[in-house]
Design an enzyme around this catalytic site. Structure first.
Site, PDB file in Angstrom:
ATOM      1  N   ASP A   4       0.818  -1.221   0.000  1.00 59.61           N
ATOM      2  CA  ASP A   4       0.000   0.000   0.000  1.00 59.61           C
ATOM      3  C   ASP A   4       0.849   1.266   0.000  1.00 59.61           C
ATOM      4  O   ASP A   4       0.637   2.168   0.823  1.00 59.61           O
ATOM      5  CB  ASP A   4      -0.942   0.015   1.212  1.00 59.61           C
ATOM      6  CG  ASP A   4      -1.715  -1.276   1.380  1.00 59.61           C
ATOM      7  OD1 ASP A   4      -2.129  -1.842   0.357  1.00 59.61           O
ATOM      8  OD2 ASP A   4      -1.916  -1.713   2.522  1.00 59.61           O
ATOM      9  N   GLU A 163     -11.064   0.136  -3.759  1.00 57.16           N
ATOM     10  CA  GLU A 163     -10.315   0.564  -2.579  1.00 57.16           C
ATOM     11  C   GLU A 163      -9.128   1.418  -2.997  1.00 57.16           C
ATOM     12  O   GLU A 163      -8.896   1.666  -4.180  1.00 57.16           O
ATOM     13  CB  GLU A 163      -9.833  -0.656  -1.789  1.00 57.16           C
ATOM     14  CG  GLU A 163      -8.914  -1.569  -2.597  1.00 57.16           C
ATOM     15  CD  GLU A 163      -8.602  -2.883  -1.902  1.00 57.16           C
ATOM     16  OE1 GLU A 163      -9.178  -3.148  -0.831  1.00 57.16           O
ATOM     17  OE2 GLU A 163      -7.789  -3.654  -2.442  1.00 57.16           O
TER      18      GLU A 163
END
Length: 503
Positions: A4, A163
């Protein structure tokens, strides 16, 4: 394990932050001058007050940070899942990316992957909204409240689990880039744009921006969760996460950070990599090469503070460890907490960033009962780990190798050793771990092996990667004696070969 990634540029410096889940300290901050060579400079969440981790499950904790810089201040937004005292979404600030960082400003919501955009003299919040889309609102960091509440402005682009959204104002458009398809082999990055941050948004006809989902032959898979960046020369790049599966669809090092160039189409859409594909190599950015000093193989524990490479599980107990009780050693006072509990055992570990490596330590430890142990651990999660520990069996001091998989002991091997200090070693290749004991003055003895795939994400699930570290526990009651680690070596791509002796 650096998933991420989120990135920002300040002048000629680049900063990047990644997820840490149940590990502490949380959210490492990396620094680069050339986008290729990186150095960890600190953690955004480095104290219990801004990193509550007590009770967080495996793959709980701190999810998907976003890093932004505005008007002299760095901002990191994130979501803390499961820690005692957490209130969900938060952000922290700092004027120096190495820290110190502020206590959390809790936003009070429970969506994942929040992000920020500074534009039009406003701070915009962007987040998934549990309804298959993305919401945007404006937030006042002075009053610490929303000026315009979150409202859905766009949907995902057809893949599962929309997301990781980021929004950018580029020219006359607001670009909303996001990940979808889950964080596995269908992962991809898509983008849409609007002339207002509140929509309506139109999707790119060239989606996905980048993905290897249609290239199963590539060594890189699960490419997605990206963040865009413009360099000093006007060129564009992206960072994203990906995995390197081995021996089939098995990846154990965790999701890692990747870099790819970005080109813009004539009609104003970004395409990453090679026509949307992450390759093994790209020409480096047009920046002066800037290498950092190489991390030494050995940590001899002569400092009174731990190096930045070391992490705990959840918030550590102060009494469990010390660098000063026996100077020149890392002392672990094994508590009743073990590796299989949703708690903080006496464990200090580091990421395994290389397939081929050797980790070793010199240990002084005298167990007084069968439950007492100390040594090295390869940790996948609470329910899956390999242990190489000094313990006691039938009144004798032994080195024991244990496979603990799917929350139960699968196998154990042990060998009697003298009361002298002992060297424990774990070597690894892409497909196999080997566990060695080297008694004083003798050759290393191979005690056992394990397949790396047993700790792969596909086998044990979750979002993290393997950590290797030092550990001590009384498994239900405290150890009688401390475990003193003289040094810890981590060597990538080692050239030395151990002589194999019989068990």
């Amino acid at each position: 394990m650096n998933p991420d990634p989120s990135i920002c540029r300040v002048g000629n410096d680049f900063y990047l932050v990644t997820s840490t889940f149940e590990f502490y300290p949380g959210l490492p901050v990396y620094h680069s001058k050339d986008l290729v060579h990186w150095k960890m400079i600190g953690y955004a969440l480095d104290r219990p007050g801004n990193c509550p981790m007590e009770g967080a499950g495996s793959s709980g904790g701190n999810y998907a940070p976003a890093l932004r810089y505005h008007d002299g201040t760095f901002y990191i937004s994130c979501t803390n899942y499961g820690g005692k005292g957490t209130q969900g979404v938060f952000y922290v600030t700092a004027t120096n990316p190495a820290g110190p960082w502020s206590d959390p400003v809790w936003i009070g919501n429970w969506y994942v992957d929040p992000s920020m955009m500074f534009a039009n003299d406003s701070m915009y919040w962007i987040s998934p909204d549990h309804k298959g889309g993305f919401s945007v609102g404006t937030f006042d960091p002075v009053q610490k409240k929303f000026i315009k509440p979150l409202q859905q402005v766009a949907k995902g682009q057809g893949g599962s689990s929309p997301e990781g959204p980021h929004m950018y104002k580029i020219g006359e458009y607001y670009y909303l880039m996001s990940a979808e398809g889950g964080t596995g082999y269908e992962h991809r990055e898509v983008i849409q744009r609007s002339k207002s941050p509140y929509g309506p948004f139109e999707p790119s006809p060239y989606n996905p921006v980048i993905s290897n989902m249609n290239h199963p032959e590539s060594p890189f898979q699960a490419i997605g969760h990206a963040d865009l960046l413009q360099l000093q020369d006007g060129s564009w790049w992206l960072v994203c996460l990906g995995i390197r599966p081995k021996g089939g669809r098995f990846q154990h090092l965790g999701r890692e950070t990747y870099l790819a160039p970005v080109k813009w189409t004539d009609d104003g859409w970004p395409i990453g990599g090679d026509n949307g594909v992450m390759l093994e190599e790209f020409p480096a950015p047009n920046l002066p090469e800037h290498k950092w000093e190489k991390e030494p193989v050995r940590d001899d524990f002569n400092s009174t503070t731990l190096g930045l490479q070391w992490n705990f599980l959840r918030n550590p107990y102060e009494a469990d460890w010390s660098l000063t009780e026996k100077p020149g050693y890392l002392r672990l006072n094994g508590s009743k907490v073990s590796l299989k509990e949703k708690d903080s055992p006496a464990f200090i570990g580091r990421r395994q960033p290389d397939f081929n490596m050797v980790a070793s330590t010199k240990l002084s430890f005298t167990p007084e009962a069968d439950n007492e142990e100390a040594g090295l651990v390869v940790r996948g999660n609470d329910a899956n780990h390999f242990s190489l520990v000094v313990t006691q069996r039938e009144g004798k001091r032994v080195v024991l190798y244990r496979k603990y998989l799917q929350d139960k002991v699968e196998s154990e091997e042990f060998k009697e050793i003298s009361k002298d200090d002992v060297i424990l070693k774990i070597s690894a290749t892409e497909l196999e771990y080997k566990f060695w004991v080297q008694p004083k003055g003798k050759e290393a003895i191979l005690l056992g092996t394990a397949a790396t795939k047993e700790l792969s994400n596909e086998k044990i699930h979750g979002f993290i990667g393997v950590f290797i570290g030092m550990y001590a526990s009384g498994n239900g009651s405290a150890n009688t004696n401390p475990a003193d680690f003289d040094w810890f070596d981590y060597e990538a791509n080692p050239k030395r070969i151990f002589t194999v002796s019989e068990k």
